[in-house]
Design a protein around this motif. Structure first.
Motif, PDB file in Angstrom:
ATOM      1  N   VAL A 284      -3.268  -3.736  -5.051  1.00 12.45           N
ATOM      2  CA  VAL A 284      -3.855  -3.557  -3.705  1.00 12.45           C
ATOM      3  C   VAL A 284      -4.529  -2.188  -3.568  1.00 12.45           C
ATOM      4  O   VAL A 284      -4.615  -1.641  -2.463  1.00 12.45           O
ATOM      5  N   ALA A 285      -5.030  -1.669  -4.688  1.00 13.53           N
ATOM      6  CA  ALA A 285      -5.651  -0.335  -4.663  1.00 13.53           C
ATOM      7  C   ALA A 285      -6.808  -0.266  -3.664  1.00 13.53           C
ATOM      8  O   ALA A 285      -7.102   0.789  -3.104  1.00 13.53           O
TER       9      ALA A 285
ATOM     10  N   SER B 113       3.764   7.768   6.493  1.00 13.94           N
ATOM     11  CA  SER B 113       3.998   8.088   5.080  1.00 13.94           C
ATOM     12  C   SER B 113       2.692   8.003   4.298  1.00 13.94           C
ATOM     13  O   SER B 113       1.848   7.144   4.573  1.00 13.94           O
ATOM     14  N   PRO B 114       2.550   8.894   3.301  1.00 14.38           N
ATOM     15  CA  PRO B 114       1.330   8.837   2.486  1.00 14.38           C
ATOM     16  C   PRO B 114       1.244   7.513   1.730  1.00 14.38           C
ATOM     17  O   PRO B 114       2.270   6.946   1.363  1.00 14.38           O
TER      18      PRO B 114
ATOM     19  N   ARG C 101      11.814   0.541   0.568  1.00  9.42           N
ATOM     20  CA  ARG C 101      12.424   0.478   1.907  1.00  9.42           C
ATOM     21  C   ARG C 101      11.336   0.873   2.903  1.00  9.42           C
ATOM     22  O   ARG C 101      10.668   1.898   2.720  1.00  9.42           O
ATOM     23  N   VAL C 102      11.175   0.089   3.945  1.00  6.94           N
ATOM     24  CA  VAL C 102      10.115   0.345   4.923  1.00  6.94           C
ATOM     25  C   VAL C 102      10.682   0.210   6.328  1.00  6.94           C
ATOM     26  O   VAL C 102      11.329  -0.792   6.653  1.00  6.94           O
TER      27      VAL C 102
ATOM     28  N   VAL D  73       0.835  -1.220   0.000  1.00  9.17           N
ATOM     29  CA  VAL D  73       0.000   0.000   0.000  1.00  9.17           C
ATOM     30  C   VAL D  73       0.867   1.268   0.000  1.00  9.17           C
ATOM     31  O   VAL D  73       0.362   2.354  -0.275  1.00  9.17           O
ATOM     32  N   LEU D  74       2.165   1.096   0.301  1.00  6.65           N
ATOM     33  CA  LEU D  74       3.040   2.273   0.429  1.00  6.65           C
ATOM     34  C   LEU D  74       3.677   2.696  -0.890  1.00  6.65           C
ATOM     35  O   LEU D  74       4.159   3.829  -1.008  1.00  6.65           O
TER      36      LEU D  74
END
Ligand SMILES: NC(=O)c1ccc[n+]([C@@H]2O[C@H](COP(=O)([O-])OP(=O)(O)OC[C@H]3O[C@@H](n4cnc5c(N)ncnc54)[C@H](OP(=O)(O)O)[C@@H]3O)[C@@H](O)[C@H]2O)c1
Length: 305
Positions: A131-132, A123-124, A265-266, A111-112
């Motif tokens: 996965v919209a 984060s937006p 990167r998360v 989703v990111l």
């Protein structure tokens, strides 16, 4: 605690069940595959046979539990509708008892969207097309909190360890054909997490009762897929890597190809800070031999397989 767990026989759900049971909790595990009931019971899970699409068969069991954890996922065109209906039914069940409840919804880092700098929970969202629909389900779960009900959204990275998950796409062809195709050569990095570490995060969420919110679950590594595939090739005793142009991969895989090509990167600092979560695995490459062996023998391990 009593925990109602959907997808208790699935890749993530079975690991969550194992970790909860090992920690002394009671797990009521939903399965819509009746033949799985026996092996779930053997693993210490109380099987509840039912379908996400028909909550009348399982809602009362969910309502009686302290924590409701949603790890089931039905593939196919109905996936978003089934998932939404399941969240609504779980929220309703959780609210029906006048008692403290926690609902945990499993989302994912797709989703990111892509980013070469670590994204955190603030984060937006820039969801991949595949996965919209997911952000609205996260919101449904989060907005459902109130009164005695807290809700948490977990966004696991791509999960590795044992058998299952996306890494099968590397490991299966590697083991059977000695060759792996990597989209655009595999210079991209996935945000990833080991299955056992992810299960530990769910356990901590359930035991430590966080405030409502989102929690990323990633191991902090940023290893290019090409290097990971090379490490697995070495562990398997050799083979070859072949580049797969994204346009060609899209013909075969559809929108999944864009997800596999994601460079991301998360950060999971929030889970480390607030839950004291410290992943044991922080590199696939360094553990490639162990992971490959684990994958080969994992048939003996899953709950309810
Ligand atoms: N695997 C990953 O790397 C990863 C990463 C990030 C997020 N996620 C998310 O995590 C969730 C779980 O993923 P997973 O890899 O564990 O999937 P999985 O192995 O396919 O498990 C999902 C389980 O859902 C159950 N299920 C399917 N349709 C159902 C229905 N109609 N009613 C009741 N149960 C149903 C199935 O169990 P039964 O046949 O026993 O019913 C299945 O084993 C998904 O939302 C996925 O998008 C996964």
């Amino acid at each position: 605690m009593n925990v109602f767990l959907t997808g208790a026989g699935g890749y993530i759900g079975s690991a969550v069940a194992r970790s909860l049971i090992e920690a002394g909790h009671s797990v009521l595990g939903l399965t819509h595959t009746a033949r799985r009931a026996g092996s779930l019971a053997d693993a210490g899970v109380q099987p509840i046979i039912g379908n996400l699409k028909d909550p009348s068969g399982w809602a009362r069991h969910a309502a009686a539990c302290d924590a409701l954890v949603h790890c089931a996922f039905e593939m196919g065109p109905d996936a978003p509708a089934t998932d939404r209906a399941a969240i609504e039914a779980l929220l309703k069940a959780a609210r029906s008892a006048d008692a403290a409840r926690l609902l945990v919804y499993t989302s994912g880092v797709w989703v990111l969207g892509s980013s070469r700098t670590p994204l955190d929970e603030s984060s937006p969202l820039r969801p991949l097309p595949i996965v919209a629909w997911r952000p609205s389900h996260e919101k449904l779960a989060l907005d459902g909190a109130g009164g005695k009900l807290r809700t948490a959204v977990v966004r696991p990275g791509c999960v590795y360890g044992g058998k299952g998950g996306l890494f099968e796409l590397l490991l299966k062809p590697l083991a059977s054909q000695g060759a792996v195709r990597l989209i655009d050569g595999g210079a991209n990095c996935w945000a990833v997490v080991h299955l056992d570490d992810l299960a530990e995060l769910y356990l901590r969420l359930i035991e430590h009762g966080p405030e409502t919110g989102v929690f990323h679950a990633t191991d902090g590594s940023a290893e290019p897929l090409r290097d990971i595939a090379e490490a697995f090739l070495e562990a398997a005793g050799g083979g070859s890597l072949q580049p797969w142009p994204l346009d060609e991969a899209k013909v075969t895989l559809g929108p999944l190809a864009d997800a596999l090509a994601l460079d991301q990167r998360v950060s999971s600092e929030k889970a480390r800070r607030t839950l004291g979560w410290t992943p044991k695995y922080t590199s696939i490459i360094e553990n490639a031999d162990e992971l490959f062996e684990d994958w080969k023998r994992a048939g003996a391990r899953p709950v309810g397989s």
